[in-house]
Design a protein around this motif. Structure first.
Motif, mmCIF file in Angstrom:
data_model
loop_
_atom_site.group_PDB
_atom_site.id
_atom_site.type_symbol
_atom_site.label_atom_id
_atom_site.label_comp_id
_atom_site.label_asym_id
_atom_site.label_seq_id
_atom_site.Cartn_x
_atom_site.Cartn_y
_atom_site.Cartn_z
ATOM 1 N N THR A 5 0.923 -1.273 0.026
ATOM 2 C CA THR A 5 -0.061 -0.074 -0.124
ATOM 3 C C THR A 5 0.805 1.210 -0.099
ATOM 4 O O THR A 5 2.077 1.190 0.321
ATOM 5 N N PHE A 29 -1.857 -1.717 -4.037
ATOM 6 C CA PHE A 29 -3.185 -1.521 -3.535
ATOM 7 C C PHE A 29 -3.191 0.184 -3.889
ATOM 8 O O PHE A 29 -2.632 0.747 -3.335
ATOM 9 N N ALA A 30 -4.089 0.534 -4.794
ATOM 10 C CA ALA A 30 -4.080 2.115 -5.208
ATOM 11 C C ALA A 30 -5.397 2.642 -5.456
ATOM 12 O O ALA A 30 -6.277 1.858 -6.009
ATOM 13 N N ARG A 31 -5.741 3.692 -4.980
ATOM 14 C CA ARG A 31 -6.720 4.445 -5.533
ATOM 15 C C ARG A 31 -6.973 5.047 -6.625
ATOM 16 O O ARG A 31 -7.685 4.935 -7.447
ATOM 17 N N ASP A 32 -5.822 5.499 -7.219
ATOM 18 C CA ASP A 32 -5.359 6.331 -8.213
ATOM 19 C C ASP A 32 -4.138 5.731 -8.971
ATOM 20 O O ASP A 32 -3.086 6.176 -8.821
ATOM 21 N N ARG A 47 -7.051 -2.015 -7.430
ATOM 22 C CA ARG A 47 -7.880 -0.777 -7.265
ATOM 23 C C ARG A 47 -8.537 -0.968 -5.627
ATOM 24 O O ARG A 47 -9.401 -1.820 -5.420
ATOM 25 N N GLY A 48 -8.526 0.325 -5.108
ATOM 26 C CA GLY A 48 -9.392 0.192 -3.663
ATOM 27 C C GLY A 48 -8.801 1.425 -2.965
ATOM 28 O O GLY A 48 -7.915 2.432 -3.398
ATOM 29 N N ASP A 49 -9.712 1.496 -1.794
ATOM 30 C CA ASP A 49 -9.570 2.738 -0.954
ATOM 31 C C ASP A 49 -9.687 2.113 0.490
ATOM 32 O O ASP A 49 -10.411 1.132 0.779
ATOM 33 N N SER A 51 -11.294 3.210 2.910
ATOM 34 C CA SER A 51 -12.559 3.780 3.314
ATOM 35 C C SER A 51 -13.442 2.368 3.026
ATOM 36 O O SER A 51 -14.371 2.422 3.659
ATOM 37 N N ASP A 52 -12.715 1.597 2.068
ATOM 38 C CA ASP A 52 -13.630 0.354 1.776
ATOM 39 C C ASP A 52 -12.790 -0.724 2.163
ATOM 40 O O ASP A 52 -11.889 -1.090 1.434
ATOM 41 N N SER A 55 -12.260 -3.840 -0.139
ATOM 42 C CA SER A 55 -11.214 -3.856 -1.147
ATOM 43 C C SER A 55 -9.712 -4.109 -0.910
ATOM 44 O O SER A 55 -9.325 -4.786 -1.675
ATOM 45 N N THR A 70 -1.149 3.001 6.794
ATOM 46 C CA THR A 70 -2.554 3.816 6.890
ATOM 47 C C THR A 70 -2.148 5.166 7.379
ATOM 48 O O THR A 70 -3.114 5.887 7.361
#
Length: 279
Positions: A5, A29-32, A47-49, A51-52, A55, A70
């Motif tokens: 992450t 693990f990447a949001r963008d 993909r993930g975040d 807050s989820d 994911s 984190t």
């Protein structure tokens, strides 16, 4: 397969590259994913975040270990850890802070609470507690370019700053070596330097005279708040700066060399490799 992450940040990207260089498969693990740059073509992307939590759990499936960064105030750390536990319970290498060892500090208490949550999860884990990052000095770049000045709230207090590459090297060893599980590793650089000494090093590398100008702790707090940092966190940062200013900086530890077999980088070596980022 290892899950990383924060790969678009200061440490996760180095971890991913070091794992790849050693021949290991890496999932990020990447949001963008667009922020991953060239790394995006070399890793598997999930993909993930944070807050989820689901994911993150899905991204961890099939992995041996997870590097988890984190930040000090994650949205729902128990849920994130539960999701990992429900999806194979990989070992966790968790980024904390050297301040977690000292309850005097507001940020230390935040990090220590996260460590306790991790311990309560039952996941096998290694905690990394680094000192201040050398990359924090990149915040000086604008004032160096505009004024040849570094604004300094720490006076002549010294601290053992560490290069993100060295934190990453320890993280990689912890990801690969299960015998490091159950340990909290305090990580520092191998020299004690103050801001004027760092400024002198940068002056030599940039070929022009830079000045260190002392500023108050309160001015520093207001500057951090103006940059978008919540005031309680800004005051927590300022508390640690004040401790260094008053000569209460943390002592050096031999952990980087003990774990990796290589001495930590000097500030001169790190700044030499990053001179263009200040110029």
């Amino acid at each position: 397969m290892f899950l990383v992450t924060g790969a678009s940040g200061n440490i996760g990207g180095h971890i991913a590259r070091q794992l790849l260089a050693a021949g290991h498969a890496v999932r990020v693990f990447a949001r963008d994913p667009d922020k991953l740059g060239e790394l995006a073509d070399r890793v598997e992307i999930a993909r993930g975040d944070f807050s989820d939590a689901g994911s993150l759990g899905a991204a961890a499936l099939g992995t041996k270990a997870v590097f988890l960064n984190t930040g000090p105030n994650p949205p729902a750390l128990p849920a994130l850890l539960a999701a990992l536990k429900a999806n194979g319970a990989p070992r966790v290498v968790f980024l904390s802070s050297i301040l977690a060892g000292d309850p005097e500090f507001f940020l230390g208490r935040m990090h220590r609470a996260n460590e306790e949550t991790l311990a309560a999860s039952g996941l096998r884990s290694t905690v990394l507690r680094p000192s201040g990052f050398m990359t924090n000095t990149l915040r000086w770049a604008d004032s160096i370019r505009a004024e040849d000045v570094v604004y300094n709230a720490m006076g002549t207090g010294r601290a053992p700053m560490i290069a993100p590459e060295d934190i990453a090297a320890v993280a990689v060893r912890a990801l690969l070596d299960a015998s490091l599980a159950g340990q909290a590793l305090e990580l520092t650089g191998g020299e004690l330097l103050n801001v004027p000494e760092q400024v002198d090093i940068l002056s030599g590398l940039l070929g022009r005279t830079l000045r260190s100008v002392d500023v108050s702790i309160e001015d520093t707090v207001q500057g951090l708040v103006a940059s978008g940092i919540p005031e309680p966190v800004a005051r927590g940062v300022a508390q640690s700066l004040e401790a260094v200013r008053d000569g209460r900086g943390r002592a050096m530890t031999p952990t980087v060399q003990r774990v990796t077999g290589v001495a930590p980088r000097s500030f001169d070596a790190w700044a030499r490799a990053n001179t263009a980022r200040f110029a």
